[in-house]
Enzyme design. Structure first.
Site, mmCIF file in Angstrom:
data_model
loop_
_atom_site.group_PDB
_atom_site.id
_atom_site.type_symbol
_atom_site.label_atom_id
_atom_site.label_comp_id
_atom_site.label_asym_id
_atom_site.label_seq_id
_atom_site.Cartn_x
_atom_site.Cartn_y
_atom_site.Cartn_z
ATOM 1 N N LYS A 112 12.420 -8.784 -3.979
ATOM 2 C CA LYS A 112 12.029 -8.968 -5.370
ATOM 3 C C LYS A 112 10.850 -9.946 -5.504
ATOM 4 O O LYS A 112 10.084 -9.882 -6.458
ATOM 5 C CB LYS A 112 13.198 -9.481 -6.210
ATOM 6 C CG LYS A 112 14.453 -8.621 -6.173
ATOM 7 C CD LYS A 112 14.233 -7.236 -6.747
ATOM 8 C CE LYS A 112 15.532 -6.493 -7.038
ATOM 9 N NZ LYS A 112 16.307 -6.146 -5.845
HETATM 10 C C1 LIG Z 1 16.983 -5.005 -5.556
HETATM 11 C C2 LIG Z 1 17.358 -4.768 -4.146
HETATM 12 C C3 LIG Z 1 17.505 -3.479 -3.643
HETATM 13 C C4 LIG Z 1 17.338 -2.258 -4.500
HETATM 14 O O1 LIG Z 1 16.022 -2.062 -4.949
HETATM 15 P P1 LIG Z 1 15.719 -1.114 -6.189
HETATM 16 O O2 LIG Z 1 14.290 -1.282 -6.478
HETATM 17 O O3 LIG Z 1 16.602 -1.606 -7.307
HETATM 18 O O4 LIG Z 1 16.092 0.269 -5.764
HETATM 19 C C5 LIG Z 1 17.808 -3.339 -2.296
HETATM 20 N N1 LIG Z 1 18.008 -4.416 -1.503
HETATM 21 C C6 LIG Z 1 17.880 -5.666 -1.971
HETATM 22 C C7 LIG Z 1 18.145 -6.803 -1.037
HETATM 23 C C8 LIG Z 1 17.543 -5.899 -3.290
HETATM 24 O O5 LIG Z 1 17.422 -7.159 -3.737
#
Ligand SMILES: *Cc1c(COP(=O)(O)O)cnc(C)c1O
Length: 489
Positions: A112
């Site tokens: 993120k």
């Molecule tokens: C948010 C997240 C995901 C999923 O990503 P999306 O964009 O919501 O599909 C997968 N792994 C981790 C560690 C995340 O923080």
């Protein structure tokens, strides 16, 4: 000419990228999509020698094209600096099977950070460009990682405030601790009795509530979103697909121009959708493999064409993927059919009946999923064979990749997208490596993992168990709107 954005649900307003970032979600509840996906105007060959920042500029100038060069460069330079623990920003590791794109070198050690370290800059710039001088309130629902990354990004950013809602019992201990110890006088963190879907649905509802919006406007507030419903989250994620491709070429695992598969651990479908946009922009991508955990609603969708969210919500060891209503799928539906009336109809069916069916055609996506047992087995075997530690989310994708190639014989070179540092989920990771670690305290596990893997504890979580808790509110999900109202009005 400016590239314009429109709602997936038919609202006729066309708006600029900066305005779409500011608004977060369209008034009709739809998500903003570009009216046309731009093609790259640089050669991949030239991209091979670009730094992450240079490549980010080349991609973002096309997608966010009402920003000036100076504006974009300021945003990019502010975001991708020493907050990341490597100048590469998103380094590629290799195993004997594939490349692994590490997206966890930012401040909160999950992917993120790739978008949320630049979003506050984009948002502030967008506000200025559009003459928006109200106080911007970021409302965010989190399955664990978005919340912390958004808090870090917006903490003490002037003219903004941020409220994060997370499922009280649906995040890892390290994730919870990271959020409730957040500093910054404009931050607010709230636990919700319910799961992530409950949080996300309630927050989306607060966004589109006209009465609440009017009340807040009167007080000088305007909402925006740090969730991947915001196009300002998606755009920066396109960059690392190009970057990964270049690194695979430089590592000699791929010839320039040859196609590459990406395997992406998926929840809200934001990460993988950025891969789809990269492909549309001209990156040679073969298949996008959408990897789910036991909440395999997307696997079922890609195999049968029926999206059915009416099922048991399973708490897994990959909590950031424990999602049954994947917001960004709406953008893919629009991308496939180009028909906003149809998308609106499907989304209405989803909210009233919990399901819909859709003709996917040949969309270039494949669904795969991994059980908890497969995730644990994969962490153990990759550690033993490659001396490389996967976190639980990345292991979902790694295992899905192995299942996919075994099933199809597709031997296209592949990159597994790694979304979190194993330290964030140390307890489960260690238990997978050896059952003797099962009873370990989650914070002790962080130190033990450091010894077992021979890597240092990442700075952002060093000593985190000793930091003071600054947020300890927990509310019912139906009280989210009144909480926001009381907080601000
Ligand atoms: C948010 C997240 C995901 C999923 O990503 P999306 O964009 O919501 O599909 C997968 N792994 C981790 C560690 C995340 O923080």
């Amino acid at each position: 000419m400016a590239l314009l954005y429109k709602s997936t649900r038919g609202d006729k307003n066309l708006i600029t990228a900066s305005n779409a970032i500011l608004k977060g979600i369209a008034d009709d509840g739809g998500l903003y999509v570009p009216t046309e996906i731009p093609k790259i105007d640089f050669k991949l060959e030239d991209a091979l020698n670009m730094s992450y920042k240079e490549l980010a500029y080349e991609v973002l100038k096309l997608v966010l094209n009402d920003f000036t060069k100076d504006e974009l460069m300021a945003c990019i330079n502010g975001a991708y600096d020493e907050k990341f623990d490597t100048e590469l920003i998103a380094p590629l590791k290799e195993t004997s099977d594939c490349g692994v794109l590490e997206l966890f070198h930012g401040k909160t050690i999950a992917f993120k950070d790739m978008a949320l370290s630049i979003l506050p800059y984009l948002l502030k710039t967008a506000a200025k460009k559009n003459g928006e001088d109200r106080h911007i309130v970021i409302l965010t629902a989190t399955s664990g990682d978005t919340g912390k990354a958004a808090l870090e990004g917006f903490a003490d950013v002037e003219g903004t405030g941020i409220i994060v809602f997370f499922p009280q019992d649906g995040v890892s201990d390290v994730q919870r601790k990271q959020m409730v110890t957040q500093e910054g006088k404009n931050t607010c963190v709230v636990g919700i009795k319910g799961n992530f879907d409950d949080c996300q649905t309630a927050v989306k509802k607060a966004f589109t509530d006209k009465e609440l919006k009017a009340e807040l406007a009167e007080k000088g507030y305007v909402f925006s979103s740090a969730n991947s419903i915001n196009i300002g989250r998606l755009a920066p994620q396109i960059v690392y697909y190009f970057y990964a491709y270049c690194q695979m070429v430089k590592a000699g695992r791929l010839k320039l121009g040859e196609k590459l598969n990406f395997v992406v651990p998926t929840g809200n479908f934001g990460n993988i959708l950025a891969g789809c946009y990269a492909r549309e922009m001209g990156l040679p991508v073969n298949k996008l493999v959408c990897a789910s955990n036991e909440n395999k609603v997307l696997f079922d969708f890609f195999t049968t064409g029926e999206y059915d969210a009416k099922r048991e919500f399973i708490l897994t060891s990959s909590p950031s993927m424990d999602i049954l209503i994947s917001s960004n799928l709406e953008r893919l539906l629009y991308h496939i059919c180009g028909d906003t009336d149809l998308v609106r109809e499907k989304m209405n069916a989803l909210s009233s009946e919990g399901k819909y069916d859709f003709d996917l055609g040949s969309c270039g996506f494949v669904g795969e999923y991994s059980s908890e047992a497969e995730v644990f087995e994969t962490i153990k075997s990759v550690f033993e064979k490659e001396n490389y530690v996967l976190d639980t989310h990345t292991a979902v994708a790694y295992s899905a990749f192995k299942k996919y190639t075994a099933k199809t014989g597709d031997n296209t070179p592949a990159v597994v997208v790694s979304t979190a540092s194993p330290f964030k989920f140390a307890k489960d990771v260690l238990s997978a490596i050896d059952k003797k670690y099962e009873g370990l305290d989650p914070f002790k596990a962080v130190e033990v993992l450091s010894e077992v893997s021979g890597t240092e504890v990442p700075k952002p979580i060093k000593g985190i168990d000793k930091r003071p808790v600054l947020h300890d509110i927990c509310i019912d999900r139906q009280d989210i709107q009144s909480f926001v109202r009381n907080k601000l009005v």
